[in-house]
Design a protein around this motif. Structure first.
Motif, PDB file in Angstrom:
ATOM      1  N   ASP A  79      36.662  26.727  45.556  1.00 53.46           N
ATOM      2  CA  ASP A  79      35.380  27.424  45.701  1.00 53.46           C
ATOM      3  C   ASP A  79      35.656  28.861  46.143  1.00 53.46           C
ATOM      4  O   ASP A  79      35.518  29.205  47.308  1.00 53.46           O
ATOM      5  CB  ASP A  79      34.496  26.702  46.713  1.00 53.46           C
ATOM      6  N   VAL A  80      36.045  29.690  45.189  1.00 58.49           N
ATOM      7  CA  VAL A  80      36.414  31.083  45.454  1.00 58.49           C
ATOM      8  C   VAL A  80      35.155  31.930  45.602  1.00 58.49           C
ATOM      9  O   VAL A  80      34.203  31.773  44.828  1.00 58.49           O
ATOM     10  CB  VAL A  80      37.302  31.631  44.310  1.00 58.49           C
ATOM     11  N   ASP A  81      35.176  32.828  46.550  1.00 65.34           N
ATOM     12  CA  ASP A  81      34.070  33.748  46.758  1.00 65.34           C
ATOM     13  C   ASP A  81      34.093  34.816  45.668  1.00 65.34           C
ATOM     14  O   ASP A  81      35.020  35.619  45.592  1.00 65.34           O
ATOM     15  CB  ASP A  81      34.185  34.395  48.148  1.00 65.34           C
ATOM     16  N   ARG A  82      33.077  34.812  44.843  1.00 61.25           N
ATOM     17  CA  ARG A  82      32.982  35.743  43.709  1.00 61.25           C
ATOM     18  C   ARG A  82      33.009  37.196  44.173  1.00 61.25           C
ATOM     19  O   ARG A  82      33.683  38.033  43.584  1.00 61.25           O
ATOM     20  CB  ARG A  82      31.693  35.474  42.939  1.00 61.25           C
ATOM     21  N   GLU A  83      32.281  37.506  45.217  1.00 61.18           N
ATOM     22  CA  GLU A  83      32.194  38.886  45.678  1.00 61.18           C
ATOM     23  C   GLU A  83      33.542  39.393  46.196  1.00 61.18           C
ATOM     24  O   GLU A  83      33.879  40.562  45.996  1.00 61.18           O
ATOM     25  CB  GLU A  83      31.108  39.023  46.736  1.00 61.18           C
ATOM     26  N   GLN A  84      34.309  38.536  46.838  1.00 59.65           N
ATOM     27  CA  GLN A  84      35.634  38.952  47.315  1.00 59.65           C
ATOM     28  C   GLN A  84      36.559  39.252  46.140  1.00 59.65           C
ATOM     29  O   GLN A  84      37.297  40.238  46.158  1.00 59.65           O
ATOM     30  CB  GLN A  84      36.249  37.879  48.219  1.00 59.65           C
ATOM     31  N   PHE A  85      36.518  38.410  45.114  1.00 65.39           N
ATOM     32  CA  PHE A  85      37.349  38.670  43.934  1.00 65.39           C
ATOM     33  C   PHE A  85      36.911  39.967  43.265  1.00 65.39           C
ATOM     34  O   PHE A  85      37.739  40.803  42.909  1.00 65.39           O
ATOM     35  CB  PHE A  85      37.284  37.509  42.932  1.00 65.39           C
ATOM     36  N   GLN A  86      35.629  40.162  43.107  1.00 63.67           N
ATOM     37  CA  GLN A  86      35.119  41.376  42.482  1.00 63.67           C
ATOM     38  C   GLN A  86      35.508  42.610  43.281  1.00 63.67           C
ATOM     39  O   GLN A  86      35.845  43.646  42.703  1.00 63.67           O
ATOM     40  CB  GLN A  86      33.607  41.299  42.292  1.00 63.67           C
ATOM     41  N   ALA A  87      35.485  42.507  44.586  1.00 64.19           N
ATOM     42  CA  ALA A  87      35.864  43.647  45.432  1.00 64.19           C
ATOM     43  C   ALA A  87      37.343  43.989  45.239  1.00 64.19           C
ATOM     44  O   ALA A  87      37.708  45.170  45.144  1.00 64.19           O
ATOM     45  CB  ALA A  87      35.579  43.341  46.900  1.00 64.19           C
ATOM     46  N   ARG A  88      38.203  42.978  45.167  1.00 61.89           N
ATOM     47  CA  ARG A  88      39.633  43.219  44.938  1.00 61.89           C
ATOM     48  C   ARG A  88      39.870  43.847  43.570  1.00 61.89           C
ATOM     49  O   ARG A  88      40.756  44.669  43.401  1.00 61.89           O
ATOM     50  CB  ARG A  88      40.437  41.915  45.026  1.00 61.89           C
ATOM     51  N   ALA A  89      39.079  43.441  42.595  1.00 65.79           N
ATOM     52  CA  ALA A  89      39.300  43.864  41.207  1.00 65.79           C
ATOM     53  C   ALA A  89      38.542  45.136  40.831  1.00 65.79           C
ATOM     54  O   ALA A  89      38.761  45.686  39.755  1.00 65.79           O
ATOM     55  CB  ALA A  89      38.895  42.735  40.265  1.00 65.79           C
ATOM     56  N   GLN A  90      37.687  45.615  41.698  1.00 63.39           N
ATOM     57  CA  GLN A  90      36.788  46.718  41.377  1.00 63.39           C
ATOM     58  C   GLN A  90      37.509  47.959  40.855  1.00 63.39           C
ATOM     59  O   GLN A  90      37.049  48.597  39.921  1.00 63.39           O
ATOM     60  CB  GLN A  90      35.963  47.074  42.604  1.00 63.39           C
ATOM     61  N   SER A  91      38.618  48.303  41.440  1.00 67.63           N
ATOM     62  CA  SER A  91      39.291  49.536  41.023  1.00 67.63           C
ATOM     63  C   SER A  91      40.365  49.309  39.955  1.00 67.63           C
ATOM     64  O   SER A  91      41.031  50.250  39.551  1.00 67.63           O
ATOM     65  CB  SER A  91      39.927  50.218  42.244  1.00 67.63           C
ATOM     66  N   ASP A  92      40.508  48.068  39.494  1.00 73.20           N
ATOM     67  CA  ASP A  92      41.494  47.789  38.444  1.00 73.20           C
ATOM     68  C   ASP A  92      41.120  48.524  37.161  1.00 73.20           C
ATOM     69  O   ASP A  92      39.945  48.591  36.793  1.00 73.20           O
ATOM     70  CB  ASP A  92      41.574  46.292  38.138  1.00 73.20           C
ATOM     71  N   ARG A  93      42.124  49.053  36.501  1.00 73.82           N
ATOM     72  CA  ARG A  93      41.903  49.773  35.247  1.00 73.82           C
ATOM     73  C   ARG A  93      41.355  48.846  34.159  1.00 73.82           C
ATOM     74  O   ARG A  93      40.568  49.248  33.308  1.00 73.82           O
ATOM     75  CB  ARG A  93      43.237  50.381  34.812  1.00 73.82           C
ATOM     76  N   HIS A  94      41.797  47.596  34.191  1.00 73.83           N
ATOM     77  CA  HIS A  94      41.342  46.619  33.214  1.00 73.83           C
ATOM     78  C   HIS A  94      41.489  45.214  33.791  1.00 73.83           C
ATOM     79  O   HIS A  94      42.083  45.036  34.851  1.00 73.83           O
ATOM     80  CB  HIS A  94      42.134  46.736  31.900  1.00 73.83           C
ATOM     81  N   HIS A  95      40.949  44.230  33.068  1.00 75.92           N
ATOM     82  CA  HIS A  95      41.062  42.817  33.412  1.00 75.92           C
ATOM     83  C   HIS A  95      41.363  42.071  32.127  1.00 75.92           C
ATOM     84  O   HIS A  95      41.103  42.574  31.033  1.00 75.92           O
ATOM     85  CB  HIS A  95      39.754  42.269  33.999  1.00 75.92           C
ATOM     86  N   PHE A  96      41.878  40.892  32.266  1.00 74.34           N
ATOM     87  CA  PHE A  96      42.132  40.045  31.104  1.00 74.34           C
ATOM     88  C   PHE A  96      41.194  38.849  31.206  1.00 74.34           C
ATOM     89  O   PHE A  96      41.153  38.169  32.222  1.00 74.34           O
ATOM     90  CB  PHE A  96      43.594  39.584  31.077  1.00 74.34           C
ATOM     91  N   ARG A  97      40.449  38.622  30.148  1.00 74.93           N
ATOM     92  CA  ARG A  97      39.472  37.530  30.117  1.00 74.93           C
ATOM     93  C   ARG A  97      39.724  36.695  28.875  1.00 74.93           C
ATOM     94  O   ARG A  97      39.844  37.226  27.773  1.00 74.93           O
ATOM     95  CB  ARG A  97      38.049  38.083  30.051  1.00 74.93           C
TER      96      ARG A  97
END
Length: 111
Positions: A16-34
């Motif tokens: 049960d990962v906190d979505r907002e915490q993950f988004q905060a960590r990833a916010q400044s990433d140049r890209h993501h892989f989905r």
């Protein structure tokens, strides 16, 4: 990452990962892989998490870095599947680079 059927985000160790915490960590990433993983026998699996965790462990090994990722299982269609998002940073905080052929064929081969 949207959870249309309100499934819970999970990662390598948490169910049960906190979505907002993950988004905060990833916010400044140049890209993501989905991507989406839909095992052929996924409808026979009661829980896709062990399969996905094993797959992500293998991908991490192949790439030579720990990955920060989240996933959500969906069982609301004829084919059970998992949506996965990998942060665009490696364990050293540098941009994560994944070869196109690994994304298009390598992950499928590992799965």
């Amino acid at each position: 990452m949207e959870e249309k059927d309100q499934g819970k985000l999970f990662n390598a160790v948490e169910n049960d990962v906190d979505r907002e915490q993950f988004q905060a960590r990833a916010q400044s990433d140049r890209h993501h892989f989905r991507f989406i993983v839909s095992p052929e026998d996924g409808d026979k699996m009661r829980d896709l998490k062990p399969f996905i965790r094993d797959l992500m462990k293998q991908i991490s090994s192949d790439l030579g870095t720990e990955l920060d990722w989240v996933a959500v299982d969906h069982h609301n269609t004829g084919h059970s599947h998992t949506h996965i998002v990998i942060r665009g940073k490696n364990a050293r905080g540098k941009d994560l680079v994944i070869a196109k052929n690994y994304l298009t064929a390598g992950i499928r081969g590992r799965a």
